[in-house]
Design an enzyme around this catalytic site. Structure first.
Site, PDB file in Angstrom:
ATOM      1  N   HIS A 275       3.807  -2.036   3.275  1.00  0.00           N
ATOM      2  CA  HIS A 275       3.669  -0.673   2.758  1.00  0.00           C
ATOM      3  C   HIS A 275       4.977  -0.226   2.102  1.00  0.00           C
ATOM      4  O   HIS A 275       6.029  -0.277   2.743  1.00  0.00           O
ATOM      5  CB  HIS A 275       3.314   0.297   3.889  1.00  0.00           C
ATOM      6  CG  HIS A 275       1.975   0.048   4.496  1.00  0.00           C
ATOM      7  ND1 HIS A 275       1.750  -0.989   5.368  1.00  0.00           N
ATOM      8  CD2 HIS A 275       0.789   0.697   4.335  1.00  0.00           C
ATOM      9  CE1 HIS A 275       0.477  -0.975   5.739  1.00  0.00           C
ATOM     10  NE2 HIS A 275      -0.121   0.030   5.122  1.00  0.00           N
TER      11      HIS A 275
ATOM     12  N   ASP B 133       0.821  -1.212   0.000  1.00  0.00           N
ATOM     13  CA  ASP B 133       0.000   0.000   0.000  1.00  0.00           C
ATOM     14  C   ASP B 133       0.856   1.263   0.000  1.00  0.00           C
ATOM     15  O   ASP B 133       1.975   1.268   0.516  1.00  0.00           O
ATOM     16  CB  ASP B 133      -0.880   0.038   1.261  1.00  0.00           C
ATOM     17  CG  ASP B 133      -1.993  -0.982   1.250  1.00  0.00           C
ATOM     18  OD1 ASP B 133      -2.082  -1.776   0.295  1.00  0.00           O
ATOM     19  OD2 ASP B 133      -2.775  -0.996   2.221  1.00  0.00           O
TER      20      ASP B 133
END
Length: 211
Positions: free
Chosen positions: A180, A35
């Site tokens: 992430h 992400d």
């Protein structure tokens, strides 16, 4: 950092079963997701690691980051990773009106379309989305992708070793795992990701993209 589940609770999955928390299968397939990118240096490092291991993953990209880093986004696409919408500027659905939230997603989707990405995968930032927002998106054909295992690499109060443990102690066949490719997560990410991949390969897991 506030409360969050490392391993998503079964009751939560049942209560919000209209979302995709994992992808059950009998093939020992798992799904690595990233992400918040693309982020200079960090996303490049992730792509290098994935390329070394011949792994495809799914990247939930922020629209403004795509706009700011077009060549990096192109590399994600050219290396055949799956791509999803993560709003234009990492918008929290719980703190945003439905109209503004949907518009933010639409802006990101327009950027994806300009880059010839037809994906309707969507992951809400922070996992925070209202039922009404989700319902409208699903009627528009979006798949709302959550997760089974959260590495918590973004949490700078945990150690890199703990980040790794979050993954290897909770993964199962069908798990959607979140990392992430962001600056904030980079210290934990750079320690945990290569070791997690090595462990998962040793356990005979195969890595697939979300479709």
């Amino acid at each position: 950092m506030g409360f969050y589940w490392i391993k998503t609770n079964r009751f939560i999955k049942f209560l919000f079963k209209q979302y995709h928390w994992d992808i059950p299968n009998n093939q020992k397939e798992i799904f690595l997701t990233f992400d918040d990118g693309p982020t200079p240096a960090i996303t490049e490092w992730v792509l290098d690691v994935l390329k070394t291991h011949n792994i495809q993953a799914t990247f939930f990209c922020i629209g403004k980051n795509i706009h700011s880093n077009p060549s990096l986004f192109t590399r994600i696409k050219e290396e055949q990773h799956a791509i999803g919408n993560h709003t234009f500027n990492h918008t929290n659905g719980w703190k945003t009106t439905t109209d503004l939230y949907l518009n933010n997603i639409s802006i990101c989707q327009s950027i994806l379309k300009k880059n010839n990405i037809k994906s309707k995968l969507f992951r809400p930032p922070y996992g925070k989305i209202t039922r009404s927002q989700a319902s409208i998106l699903q009627k528009k054909g979006y798949k709302i992708i959550m997760w089974d295992v959260l590495s918590a690499d973004f949490d700078q109060t945990i150690s890199p070793k703990k980040c790794l443990e979050n993954v290897i102690k909770n993964v199962k066949t069908g798990s959607i795992i979140v990392f992430h490719d962001s600056i904030k997560a980079s210290t934990n990410l750079k320690y945990a990701l290569p070791k997690a991949i090595e462990f998962l390969k040793e356990q005979q897991y195969s890595f697939k993209t979300i479709q």
